[in-house]
Design a protein around this motif. Structure first.
Motif, PDB file in Angstrom:
ATOM      1  N   LEU A 246      33.181  -1.263  -6.559  1.00 25.04           N
ATOM      2  CA  LEU A 246      33.989  -1.243  -5.601  1.00 25.04           C
ATOM      3  C   LEU A 246      34.864   0.021  -5.554  1.00 25.04           C
ATOM      4  O   LEU A 246      35.351   0.451  -4.760  1.00 25.04           O
ATOM      5  CB  LEU A 246      34.890  -2.422  -5.733  1.00 25.04           C
ATOM      6  CG  LEU A 246      34.375  -3.845  -5.344  1.00 25.04           C
ATOM      7  CD1 LEU A 246      35.177  -5.033  -5.882  1.00 25.04           C
ATOM      8  CD2 LEU A 246      33.978  -3.915  -3.834  1.00 25.04           C
ATOM      9  N   VAL A 247      35.238   0.367  -6.722  1.00 20.58           N
ATOM     10  CA  VAL A 247      35.941   1.785  -6.815  1.00 20.58           C
ATOM     11  C   VAL A 247      34.854   2.944  -6.345  1.00 20.58           C
ATOM     12  O   VAL A 247      35.457   3.711  -5.591  1.00 20.58           O
ATOM     13  CB  VAL A 247      36.333   2.138  -8.220  1.00 20.58           C
ATOM     14  CG1 VAL A 247      36.656   3.357  -8.597  1.00 20.58           C
ATOM     15  CG2 VAL A 247      37.350   1.033  -8.813  1.00 20.58           C
ATOM     16  N   ALA A 248      33.787   2.791  -6.717  1.00 22.31           N
ATOM     17  CA  ALA A 248      32.880   3.801  -6.260  1.00 22.31           C
ATOM     18  C   ALA A 248      32.698   3.793  -4.680  1.00 22.31           C
ATOM     19  O   ALA A 248      32.689   4.532  -3.879  1.00 22.31           O
ATOM     20  CB  ALA A 248      31.404   3.623  -6.920  1.00 22.31           C
ATOM     21  N   ALA A 249      32.659   2.498  -4.066  1.00 22.99           N
ATOM     22  CA  ALA A 249      32.522   2.356  -2.673  1.00 22.99           C
ATOM     23  C   ALA A 249      33.927   2.801  -1.901  1.00 22.99           C
ATOM     24  O   ALA A 249      33.879   3.490  -0.865  1.00 22.99           O
ATOM     25  CB  ALA A 249      32.427   0.903  -2.355  1.00 22.99           C
ATOM     26  N   ALA A 250      35.014   2.657  -2.630  1.00 21.39           N
ATOM     27  CA  ALA A 250      36.251   3.270  -2.196  1.00 21.39           C
ATOM     28  C   ALA A 250      36.194   4.859  -1.886  1.00 21.39           C
ATOM     29  O   ALA A 250      36.878   5.246  -0.927  1.00 21.39           O
ATOM     30  CB  ALA A 250      37.266   2.562  -2.756  1.00 21.39           C
ATOM     31  N   ALA A 251      35.659   5.231  -2.986  1.00 22.16           N
ATOM     32  CA  ALA A 251      35.582   6.831  -3.181  1.00 22.16           C
ATOM     33  C   ALA A 251      34.597   7.422  -2.172  1.00 22.16           C
ATOM     34  O   ALA A 251      34.957   8.478  -1.626  1.00 22.16           O
ATOM     35  CB  ALA A 251      35.121   7.365  -4.560  1.00 22.16           C
ATOM     36  N   ALA A 252      33.634   6.600  -1.649  1.00 18.43           N
ATOM     37  CA  ALA A 252      32.954   7.059  -0.602  1.00 18.43           C
ATOM     38  C   ALA A 252      33.017   6.445   0.650  1.00 18.43           C
ATOM     39  O   ALA A 252      31.957   5.957   1.489  1.00 18.43           O
ATOM     40  CB  ALA A 252      31.122   6.564  -1.206  1.00 18.43           C
ATOM     41  N   GLY A 253      34.444   5.978   0.928  1.00 15.06           N
ATOM     42  CA  GLY A 253      34.582   5.209   2.011  1.00 15.06           C
ATOM     43  C   GLY A 253      34.130   5.762   3.423  1.00 15.06           C
ATOM     44  O   GLY A 253      33.536   5.017   4.280  1.00 15.06           O
ATOM     45  N   ASP A 254      34.344   6.994   3.486  1.00 17.84           N
ATOM     46  CA  ASP A 254      33.869   7.646   4.880  1.00 17.84           C
ATOM     47  C   ASP A 254      32.478   7.467   5.191  1.00 17.84           C
ATOM     48  O   ASP A 254      31.952   7.144   6.187  1.00 17.84           O
ATOM     49  CB  ASP A 254      34.355   9.108   5.106  1.00 17.84           C
ATOM     50  CG  ASP A 254      35.895   9.318   5.250  1.00 17.84           C
ATOM     51  OD1 ASP A 254      36.714   8.239   5.477  1.00 17.84           O
ATOM     52  OD2 ASP A 254      36.244  10.396   4.864  1.00 17.84           O
ATOM     53  N   ARG A 255      31.808   7.783   4.033  1.00 18.16           N
ATOM     54  CA  ARG A 255      30.055   7.596   4.163  1.00 18.16           C
ATOM     55  C   ARG A 255      29.755   6.401   4.633  1.00 18.16           C
ATOM     56  O   ARG A 255      28.898   6.057   5.424  1.00 18.16           O
ATOM     57  CB  ARG A 255      29.589   8.236   2.895  1.00 18.16           C
ATOM     58  CG  ARG A 255      29.716   9.945   2.976  1.00 18.16           C
ATOM     59  CD  ARG A 255      28.976  10.294   1.649  1.00 18.16           C
ATOM     60  NE  ARG A 255      30.126  10.051   0.394  1.00 18.16           N
ATOM     61  CZ  ARG A 255      29.693  10.357  -0.702  1.00 18.16           C
ATOM     62  NH1 ARG A 255      28.657  10.880  -1.105  1.00 18.16           N
ATOM     63  NH2 ARG A 255      30.618  10.378  -1.509  1.00 18.16           N
ATOM     64  N   ILE A 256      30.512   5.218   3.812  1.00 15.43           N
ATOM     65  CA  ILE A 256      30.086   3.869   4.162  1.00 15.43           C
ATOM     66  C   ILE A 256      30.436   3.443   5.414  1.00 15.43           C
ATOM     67  O   ILE A 256      29.703   2.772   6.176  1.00 15.43           O
ATOM     68  CB  ILE A 256      31.069   3.049   2.935  1.00 15.43           C
ATOM     69  CG1 ILE A 256      30.370   3.171   1.670  1.00 15.43           C
ATOM     70  CG2 ILE A 256      30.741   1.534   3.430  1.00 15.43           C
ATOM     71  CD1 ILE A 256      30.767   2.507   0.574  1.00 15.43           C
ATOM     72  N   SER A 257      31.448   4.026   6.062  1.00 12.98           N
ATOM     73  CA  SER A 257      31.947   3.867   7.514  1.00 12.98           C
ATOM     74  C   SER A 257      30.734   4.252   8.402  1.00 12.98           C
ATOM     75  O   SER A 257      30.502   3.564   9.315  1.00 12.98           O
ATOM     76  CB  SER A 257      33.251   4.115   7.689  1.00 12.98           C
ATOM     77  OG  SER A 257      34.170   3.379   7.162  1.00 12.98           O
ATOM     78  N   ARG A 258      30.694   5.607   8.018  1.00 14.93           N
ATOM     79  CA  ARG A 258      29.549   6.256   9.152  1.00 14.93           C
ATOM     80  C   ARG A 258      28.129   5.640   8.999  1.00 14.93           C
ATOM     81  O   ARG A 258      27.582   5.194  10.015  1.00 14.93           O
ATOM     82  CB  ARG A 258      29.368   7.487   8.653  1.00 14.93           C
ATOM     83  CG  ARG A 258      30.943   8.391   8.950  1.00 14.93           C
ATOM     84  CD  ARG A 258      30.174   9.948   8.969  1.00 14.93           C
ATOM     85  NE  ARG A 258      29.781  10.631   7.842  1.00 14.93           N
ATOM     86  CZ  ARG A 258      30.799  10.845   6.839  1.00 14.93           C
ATOM     87  NH1 ARG A 258      32.209  10.878   7.000  1.00 14.93           N
ATOM     88  NH2 ARG A 258      30.475  11.179   5.687  1.00 14.93           N
ATOM     89  N   ALA A 259      27.725   4.939   7.624  1.00 10.84           N
ATOM     90  CA  ALA A 259      26.528   4.470   7.699  1.00 10.84           C
ATOM     91  C   ALA A 259      26.557   3.034   8.346  1.00 10.84           C
ATOM     92  O   ALA A 259      25.553   2.670   8.988  1.00 10.84           O
ATOM     93  CB  ALA A 259      26.117   4.101   6.240  1.00 10.84           C
ATOM     94  N   ALA A 260      27.444   2.173   8.171  1.00 14.21           N
ATOM     95  CA  ALA A 260      27.914   0.957   8.817  1.00 14.21           C
ATOM     96  C   ALA A 260      27.769   1.388  10.270  1.00 14.21           C
ATOM     97  O   ALA A 260      27.185   0.449  11.083  1.00 14.21           O
ATOM     98  CB  ALA A 260      29.052   0.217   8.366  1.00 14.21           C
ATOM     99  N   ALA A 261      28.233   2.215  11.039  1.00 23.24           N
ATOM    100  CA  ALA A 261      28.384   2.493  12.308  1.00 23.24           C
ATOM    101  C   ALA A 261      26.761   2.649  13.145  1.00 23.24           C
ATOM    102  O   ALA A 261      26.780   2.513  14.135  1.00 23.24           O
ATOM    103  CB  ALA A 261      29.105   3.512  12.751  1.00 23.24           C
ATOM    104  N   THR A 262      25.985   3.161  12.137  1.00 24.94           N
ATOM    105  CA  THR A 262      24.741   3.304  12.531  1.00 24.94           C
ATOM    106  C   THR A 262      23.853   2.438  12.608  1.00 24.94           C
ATOM    107  O   THR A 262      22.591   2.422  13.028  1.00 24.94           O
ATOM    108  CB  THR A 262      24.079   4.736  11.850  1.00 24.94           C
ATOM    109  OG1 THR A 262      24.030   4.180  10.501  1.00 24.94           O
ATOM    110  CG2 THR A 262      24.932   5.840  11.826  1.00 24.94           C
ATOM    111  N   ILE A 263      23.993   1.487  11.925  1.00 22.35           N
ATOM    112  CA  ILE A 263      23.020   0.108  11.759  1.00 22.35           C
ATOM    113  C   ILE A 263      22.845  -0.629  12.889  1.00 22.35           C
ATOM    114  O   ILE A 263      23.935  -1.023  13.513  1.00 22.35           O
ATOM    115  CB  ILE A 263      23.406  -0.741  10.541  1.00 22.35           C
ATOM    116  CG1 ILE A 263      23.460   0.016   9.038  1.00 22.35           C
ATOM    117  CG2 ILE A 263      22.709  -2.017  10.611  1.00 22.35           C
ATOM    118  CD1 ILE A 263      24.138  -0.918   8.129  1.00 22.35           C
TER     119      ILE A 263
END
Length: 263
Positions: A246-263
């Protein structure tokens, strides 16, 4: 043994149904009489359509009510669940209302504002949910290290679901997918997972149809419930693994949000 297993399954099913029913009831009431008027909860989504934030408050209420009343949960777990879910939903609702026009996103932006002595709604949400997560973790785990890890998991899970709330159905779908394994585990983890699953499922169709959205209130509340389920079902090793992820996910927050938007 068979009877005991059957009773445990019925409790989990009951948690799912209770959360779904409570969420739909709250959702209907909010649509009929939105607090402060309909305009206060109106937002324009990514496609330029007008949607309401009623699902956020409804899922927070439905999840908290179920977690606080589900048979099979200890008094400490009930208290921790009510605290974490309501605090996450309340802080999220505050940001939904007070931070709607603020373009700043992410931990760095809000911490930078704090260094300039500006308290943003995002900072209130960050520290409020973090403090509630630590308090809930302290109720659920006996040892200091476990309390800390539990707090990170609860707050981190709330943040993760919010990162995914970038398109219709992304966050609610993620809650259903992430919560299903916990529901199968049984015990307190299964009941807490059932609360999140039932609440998310109750608004999924309206979310996908772009009639409503979770907003920060719903995403954080559902995420906190998932974090509580993880804490209830894991010892120190499991907590440490989840916390690191979860800490790693928070650090990569912008990338995770962008990836979710493309699904």
């Amino acid at each position: 043994m068979v009877a005991a297993t059957g009773g445990a399954v019925l409790k989990r099913i009951s948690a799912v149904l209770t959360a779904a029913g409570a969420t739909r009831a709250a959702y209907g009431a909010l649509r009929r009489r939105p607090p402060g008027g309909a305009d206060l909860w109106d937002r324009t989504n990514y496609a330029g359509r007008s949607v309401q934030l009623h699902a956020g408050l409804a899922t927070a209420a439905g999840t908290a009510l179920t977690a606080a009343t589900a048979p099979g949960l200890s008094a400490r777990t009930r208290g921790a669940a009510a605290l974490a879910v309501l605090a996450a939903g309340g802080c999220g609702a505050y940001d939904d209302l007070c931070g709607a026009g603020d373009p700043r996103r992410g931990f760095r932006a809000h911490l930078s504002a704090l260094r300039r002595r500006e308290v943003t709604s995002g900072a209130v949400k960050l520290f409020g949910i973090g403090a509630a997560g630590l308090a809930a973790g302290a109720l659920l785990k006996p040892r200091p290290a476990d309390k800390l890890l539990a707090g990170v998991v609860i707050a981190g899970s709330a943040h993760l679901v919010n990162l995914l709330d970038v398109r219709p159905g992304r966050a609610t779908g993620a809650v259903l997918a992430l919560g299903a394994p916990g529901l199968l585990r049984g015990g307190e983890a299964g009941l807490l997972s059932g609360a999140a699953l039932g609440a998310a499922g109750a608004v999924l169709a309206d979310d996908l149809a772009e009639r409503t959205m979770l907003g920060d209130a719903g995403a954080h509340a559902l995420g906190a419930a998932l974090g509580l389920a993880v804490v209830a079902g894991n010892g120190r090793t499991g907590l440490a693994v989840h916390a690191a992820g979860l800490v790693a996910a928070a650090a990569a927050g912008d990338r995770i949000s962008r990836a979710a938007a493309t699904i």
